[in-house]
Write a protein that holds these residues in place. Structure first.
Motif, PDB file in Angstrom:
ATOM      1  N   ARG A 132       1.029  -1.286   0.038  1.00 23.58           N
ATOM      2  CA  ARG A 132      -0.045   0.043  -0.015  1.00 23.58           C
ATOM      3  C   ARG A 132       0.847   1.237   0.139  1.00 23.58           C
ATOM      4  O   ARG A 132       0.347   2.201  -0.510  1.00 23.58           O
ATOM      5  N   LYS A 133       2.046   0.987   0.656  1.00 25.10           N
ATOM      6  CA  LYS A 133       2.899   2.214   0.843  1.00 25.10           C
ATOM      7  C   LYS A 133       3.451   2.771  -0.506  1.00 25.10           C
ATOM      8  O   LYS A 133       4.025   3.885  -0.796  1.00 25.10           O
ATOM      9  N   ASP A 138      -3.778   6.862  -2.434  1.00 28.81           N
ATOM     10  CA  ASP A 138      -4.412   5.810  -1.721  1.00 28.81           C
ATOM     11  C   ASP A 138      -5.973   5.762  -1.820  1.00 28.81           C
ATOM     12  O   ASP A 138      -6.524   6.610  -1.329  1.00 28.81           O
TER      13      ASP A 138
END
Length: 246
Positions: A132-133, A138
């Motif tokens: 996710r990073k 996001d």
């Protein structure tokens, strides 16, 4: 020492490479720096380790011959038994070395995995661990999003199987190789994580990049079958298994 390490790596690769496995060396310190303390491996930072991957060829080169020649134990997964068998042969071939094996399915007493397989593959340069990073904008809000490794040649058509650790072998000279970043755009990374987290059953996340080989239809059928039903499937396939399954 460097010569010894090269010889060690060559011996392991000479055996496993013909069976559809890949190995990548790394220093324990690289891994420990990348994971929370609860997952640290209890070795010095310069300790030599290898991460072991299976690629599509493993099914025909290692798994099917194993099924024809070995008795299976119902309590264990057949692929896990196959991997364990071949790594035990590696141990025998390196009888003069102290070698410890950790399998991807092994758990600590607190039910956490013994090692974080995808992180190990990333620090060893084997496959890029997309998380996710790695996405700047996001889109998932409060949803839990799991990361996934992508192999530069096989995309998602591979598996991380084990670590081989050599507590007596120190490799301060080993240089780290970064994994190949093959999912480079924001859109592709979002698509990859979406497919892996929400549509993993359709296999599509595995084809996020061009691949040189993927699982055969027979192999897909096997891995798509729930683990509890795989022994039954092997019996139905008949020619696979010469010995009775006990």
């Amino acid at each position: 020492m460097e010569v010894r390490v090269v010889q060690l790596e060559d011996k392991i690769r000479d055996y496993l490479g013909d069976l559809g496995f890949e190995i990548y060396p790394f220093k324990v310190g690289w891994y420990n720096e990348a994971v929370p303390p609860a997952f640290h491996l209890p070795y010095s930072e310069n300790t030599l380790a290898f991460v072991v991957l299976s690629i599509p060829a493993m099914f025909d080169k290692a798994f099917k011959p194993f099924l024809r020649n070995q008795l299976l134990k119902k309590i264990q997964d057949p692929v896990d038994q196959c991997v364990s068998y071949h790594l035990s042969v590696v141990r025998q071939n390196l009888a003069d070395e102290q070698m410890e094996i950790m399998y991807d399915y092994e758990m600590l007493p607190n039910r956490k995995p013994k090692f974080l397989a995808q992180t190990a593959a990333h620090v060893a340069g084997a496959a890029y661990y997309y998380q996710r990073k790695n996405v700047q904008k996001d889109p998932w809000g409060t949803k839990k999003i799991y990361g996934v490794c992508v192999h530069p040649h096989y995309g998602g058509w591979f598996a991380i199987r084990a670590l081989l650790l050599f507590p007596d072998v120190e490799v301060p000279f080993l240089l780290q190789t970064n994994p190949i970043d093959c999912v480079t755009t924001e859109e592709e990374r979002i698509e990859l994580l979406e497919k892996f987290n929400f549509h993993w059953r359709d296999w599509s996340y595995r084809d996020v990049t061009e691949v040189k080989e993927k699982y055969s239809e027979e192999q897909k059928t096997y891995f798509a079958t729930p683990p509890a039903e795989r022994l039954k499937l092997l019996k139905l396939l008949g020619g696979f298994q010469r010995n009775a399954i006990h």
